[in-house]
Design a protein around this motif. Structure first.
Motif, PDB file in Angstrom:
ATOM      1  N   LEU A  55       0.752  -1.187   0.062  1.00 33.92           N
ATOM      2  CA  LEU A  55       0.229  -0.009  -0.138  1.00 33.92           C
ATOM      3  C   LEU A  55       0.815   1.307  -0.044  1.00 33.92           C
ATOM      4  N   ASP A  56       1.910   1.436   0.910  1.00 31.09           N
ATOM      5  CA  ASP A  56       2.951   2.400   0.761  1.00 31.09           C
ATOM      6  C   ASP A  56       3.608   2.414  -0.364  1.00 31.09           C
ATOM      7  N   ALA A  57       3.851   1.304  -1.329  1.00 35.99           N
ATOM      8  CA  ALA A  57       4.288   1.519  -2.534  1.00 35.99           C
ATOM      9  C   ALA A  57       3.460   2.229  -3.612  1.00 35.99           C
ATOM     10  N   MET A  58       2.256   2.422  -3.483  1.00 37.11           N
ATOM     11  CA  MET A  58       1.322   3.086  -4.116  1.00 37.11           C
ATOM     12  C   MET A  58       1.694   4.610  -4.227  1.00 37.11           C
ATOM     13  N   GLY A  59       2.192   5.077  -2.931  1.00 34.56           N
ATOM     14  CA  GLY A  59       2.634   6.405  -2.845  1.00 34.56           C
ATOM     15  C   GLY A  59       1.489   7.385  -2.745  1.00 34.56           C
ATOM     16  N   GLY A  60       1.896   8.574  -2.705  1.00 36.96           N
ATOM     17  CA  GLY A  60       0.865   9.801  -2.582  1.00 36.96           C
ATOM     18  C   GLY A  60       0.162   9.605  -1.438  1.00 36.96           C
ATOM     19  N   ILE A  61      -1.242   9.681  -1.391  1.00 36.50           N
ATOM     20  CA  ILE A  61      -2.152   9.501  -0.199  1.00 36.50           C
ATOM     21  C   ILE A  61      -2.052   8.331   0.375  1.00 36.50           C
ATOM     22  N   CYS A  62      -1.579   7.418  -0.378  1.00 37.49           N
ATOM     23  CA  CYS A  62      -1.699   6.005   0.279  1.00 37.49           C
ATOM     24  C   CYS A  62      -0.570   5.732   1.274  1.00 37.49           C
ATOM     25  N   THR A  63       0.320   6.582   1.463  1.00 43.82           N
ATOM     26  CA  THR A  63       1.630   6.426   2.444  1.00 43.82           C
ATOM     27  C   THR A  63       1.406   7.774   3.410  1.00 43.82           C
ATOM     28  N   PHE A  64       1.950   7.401   4.406  1.00 39.97           N
ATOM     29  CA  PHE A  64       2.082   8.576   5.456  1.00 39.97           C
ATOM     30  C   PHE A  64       3.439   8.967   5.523  1.00 39.97           C
ATOM     31  N   ASN A  65       3.781  10.322   5.606  1.00 38.10           N
ATOM     32  CA  ASN A  65       5.288  10.667   5.335  1.00 38.10           C
ATOM     33  C   ASN A  65       5.636  11.581   6.457  1.00 38.10           C
ATOM     34  N   GLN A  66       6.918  11.813   6.729  1.00 38.27           N
ATOM     35  CA  GLN A  66       7.437  12.615   8.001  1.00 38.27           C
ATOM     36  C   GLN A  66       6.702  14.214   7.749  1.00 38.27           C
ATOM     37  N   PRO A  67       6.552  14.851   6.597  1.00 39.02           N
ATOM     38  CA  PRO A  67       6.039  16.050   6.918  1.00 39.02           C
ATOM     39  C   PRO A  67       4.517  16.047   7.194  1.00 39.02           C
ATOM     40  N   ARG A  68       3.809  15.047   6.899  1.00 39.66           N
ATOM     41  CA  ARG A  68       2.505  14.773   7.604  1.00 39.66           C
ATOM     42  C   ARG A  68       2.401  14.684   9.087  1.00 39.66           C
ATOM     43  N   THR A  69       3.493  13.986   9.456  1.00 42.52           N
ATOM     44  CA  THR A  69       3.798  13.722  10.860  1.00 42.52           C
ATOM     45  C   THR A  69       3.765  15.077  11.651  1.00 42.52           C
ATOM     46  N   LEU A  70       4.662  15.995  11.128  1.00 42.96           N
ATOM     47  CA  LEU A  70       5.046  17.213  11.807  1.00 42.96           C
ATOM     48  C   LEU A  70       3.655  18.015  11.795  1.00 42.96           C
ATOM     49  N   TYR A  71       2.885  18.056  10.739  1.00 39.93           N
ATOM     50  CA  TYR A  71       1.666  18.643  10.393  1.00 39.93           C
ATOM     51  C   TYR A  71       0.554  18.315  11.313  1.00 39.93           C
ATOM     52  N   TYR A  72       0.363  16.955  11.402  1.00 40.98           N
ATOM     53  CA  TYR A  72      -0.649  16.329  12.384  1.00 40.98           C
ATOM     54  C   TYR A  72      -0.185  16.665  13.869  1.00 40.98           C
ATOM     55  N   ALA A  73       1.081  16.862  14.248  1.00 41.73           N
ATOM     56  CA  ALA A  73       1.343  17.273  15.675  1.00 41.73           C
ATOM     57  C   ALA A  73       1.114  18.734  15.888  1.00 41.73           C
ATOM     58  N   ALA A  74       1.407  19.411  14.793  1.00 39.89           N
ATOM     59  CA  ALA A  74       1.144  20.971  15.153  1.00 39.89           C
ATOM     60  C   ALA A  74      -0.564  21.052  15.104  1.00 39.89           C
ATOM     61  N   ASP A  75      -1.043  20.261  14.274  1.00 37.30           N
ATOM     62  CA  ASP A  75      -2.523  20.476  14.380  1.00 37.30           C
ATOM     63  C   ASP A  75      -3.080  19.807  15.670  1.00 37.30           C
ATOM     64  N   ALA A  76      -2.720  18.920  16.417  1.00 31.91           N
ATOM     65  CA  ALA A  76      -3.046  18.538  17.662  1.00 31.91           C
ATOM     66  C   ALA A  76      -2.686  19.612  18.678  1.00 31.91           C
ATOM     67  N   LEU A  77      -1.455  20.042  18.736  1.00 30.88           N
ATOM     68  CA  LEU A  77      -0.969  20.963  19.803  1.00 30.88           C
ATOM     69  C   LEU A  77      -1.653  22.343  19.461  1.00 30.88           C
ATOM     70  N   ALA A  78      -2.027  22.783  18.358  1.00 27.21           N
ATOM     71  CA  ALA A  78      -2.685  24.133  18.159  1.00 27.21           C
ATOM     72  C   ALA A  78      -4.149  24.179  19.008  1.00 27.21           C
ATOM     73  N   TRP A  79      -4.637  22.915  19.352  1.00 30.64           N
ATOM     74  CA  TRP A  79      -5.771  23.106  20.173  1.00 30.64           C
ATOM     75  C   TRP A  79      -5.701  23.338  21.641  1.00 30.64           C
ATOM     76  N   LEU A  80      -4.301  23.243  22.151  1.00 29.34           N
ATOM     77  CA  LEU A  80      -3.990  23.240  23.360  1.00 29.34           C
ATOM     78  C   LEU A  80      -3.388  24.646  23.853  1.00 29.34           C
ATOM     79  N   PRO A  81      -4.036  25.765  24.320  1.00 37.15           N
ATOM     80  CA  PRO A  81      -3.341  27.027  24.566  1.00 37.15           C
ATOM     81  C   PRO A  81      -2.079  26.829  25.269  1.00 37.15           C
ATOM     82  N   ASP A  82      -1.860  25.964  26.267  1.00 39.95           N
ATOM     83  CA  ASP A  82      -0.607  25.879  26.980  1.00 39.95           C
ATOM     84  C   ASP A  82       0.432  25.484  26.317  1.00 39.95           C
TER      85      ASP A  82
END
Length: 436
Positions: free
Chosen positions: A301-328
């Motif tokens: 599935l990862d070999a399909m690439g694109g939206i079928c694989t999760f990459n390092q930039p998305r890991t950073l984005y998801y972490a930022a998206d989570a922490l942006a909910w938390l004021p502290d």
């Protein structure tokens, strides 16, 4: 009523002539493009001759016409200009050929027809046909994060239809598994289309069908990926507890498969936990996602690439998206968002995705608002507010609205009037409002 053969008055009339079908045949097919739409052969003829216009037509009728002929309604009723070959639209789902002009459109349609025949005429699906379908699905998976959905929806729907048609026949076990695997991915992509166009009900319907395909394929990586898709749809629909449940439901499959979905699922859970106000669980899930990279073994599935694989930039984005909910957690959110913005800076990078890039910028803006640095927040959001309407997908619109909410919570509305006006203008023209 016979089809007119004299010089067409409108682009619609020309397309009807080229279709080699009567007005009656086209009228009968009309409701296939939108079940709520209907049209008579007489009315269709009047529209084609320019004797009636579509300004008073129902939204369903307009959508069906646009889907049937592959052009916005206002273009369909423009005067036909035979000296302008570019007025002939590229047919939905056809293969792109170099050059322009009506002969290229005809050749493209012929090539597509030949492809469909090769796929569907044989009693048993050949390995070559499955390979062709796999290449089609991979092309769409690679294109999805980088192109507006209205450029892909026709190909996706046609590919899904071909796969389901083949699966409705008796297939040998190996071919059946391969076809179910490809049908599961394609249905997952169409779920993402429905989500991007703000239709979570249709998105979940597609994912449920896709999960059935994944089970028939016996593919744990695909099953985990589809749970991630369901978690994504639930998160953006505001059903955060449900998003956590879907992410948790895919964990066992992800561990078995070993692919990058093992990173996606805890990253998805982190966002939902943060939206629920559970800071400790959110931070723990971010740590779990980051540590999962040490155990990743990319699968097919990862070999399909694109939206079928999760990459390092998305890991950073998801972490930022989570922490942006938390004021502290504003400082940590700004750090992750800054790194994500940098990771998505190059649109030629295969990992680039316009939606995740925009989300990274909105998270950076939210973190800067929390630090009361309004000018820096405006700079962070500026590239997002410049996105064309066909890229204003559901997730991006929701992310921009979160910036608006952050401004209000910080008591900066009076100082950020231009920013607020820009956000409100942006969110009034989302991609799901465009003709498709």
């Amino acid at each position: 009523m016979a089809r007119e053969r004299r010089e067409p008055r409108t682009l619609l009339a020309h397309l009807i002539q080229q279709s080699d079908r009567t007005y009656e045949e086209l009228a009968e097919e009309f409701s296939r493009f939108d079940p709520r739409a209907a049209i008579s052969a007489r009315h269709l003829g009047r529209l084609a001759r320019g004797e009636r216009d579509l300004s008073g037509a129902t939204p369903a009728t307009r959508r069906a016409l646009q889907a049937m002929f592959g052009r916005p309604v206002d273009e369909l009723q423009r005067p036909w200009a035979p000296e302008n070959p570019s007025a002939i639209p590229e047919q939905r789902g056809t293969l792109a050929l170099p050059g322009t002009g009506p002969e290229r459109t005809i050749l493209a349609m012929a090539a597509q027809r030949a492809r469909n025949y090769a796929m569907l005429a044989a009693e048993a699906t050949t390995p070559a046909a499955i390979q062709q379908l796999a290449e089609d699905v991979q092309r769409l998976a690679l294109a999805y994060p980088q192109q507006p959905v209205n450029q892909l929806i026709g190909d996706l729907a046609e590919t899904q239809d071909t796969l389901f048609t083949l699966l409705e026949r008796r297939q040998p076990p190996n071919q059946s598994r391969d076809l179910h695997f490809l049908a599961g991915i394609t249905s997952g992509l169409l779920a993402k289309v429905s989500h991007d166009l703000a239709d979570p009900h249709a998105a979940m319907l597609q994912t449920r069908t896709a999960v059935l395909c994944a089970e028939q394929a016996g593919h744990p990586g695909l099953q985990a990926w589809l749970r991630g898709m369901q978690s994504l749809v639930a998160y953006w629909a505001g059903r955060y507890a449900e998003a956590v449940r879907y992410a948790d439901a895919g964990r066992e499959h992800a561990t078995e498969a070993g692919g990058t979905t093992a990173v996606w699922l805890p990253a998805s859970a982190a966002r939902a936990y943060a939206a629920l106000g559970n800071a400790e669980q959110a931070k723990a899930a971010i740590t779990e996602a980051e540590q999962a990279w040490t155990r990743v073994r990319p699968d097919d599935l990862d070999a399909m690439g694109g939206i079928c694989t999760f990459n390092q930039p998305r890991t950073l984005y998801y972490a930022a998206d989570a922490l942006a909910w938390l004021p502290d957690q504003a400082t940590a959110a700004e750090d992750y968002a800054t790194r994500a913005v940098t990771a998505y800076a190059d649109p030629h990078d295969p990992a680039w995705a316009f939606g995740d890039q925009a989300g990274s910028h909105t998270d950076l803006a939210i973190a800067r608002i929390a630090g009361r640095d309004l000018d820096a927040a405006i700079d962070a959001l500026a590239p997002v507010l410049e996105l064309p309407a066909d890229q204003r997908i559901n997730g991006i619109v929701h992310s921009v609205r979160r910036v608006h909410q952050a401004v209000s919570r910080a008591g900066l509305t009076a100082d950020a009037r231009d920013l607020v006006d820009g956000i409100e203008h942006f969110t009034h023209t989302p991609a799901n409002a465009l003709p498709r």
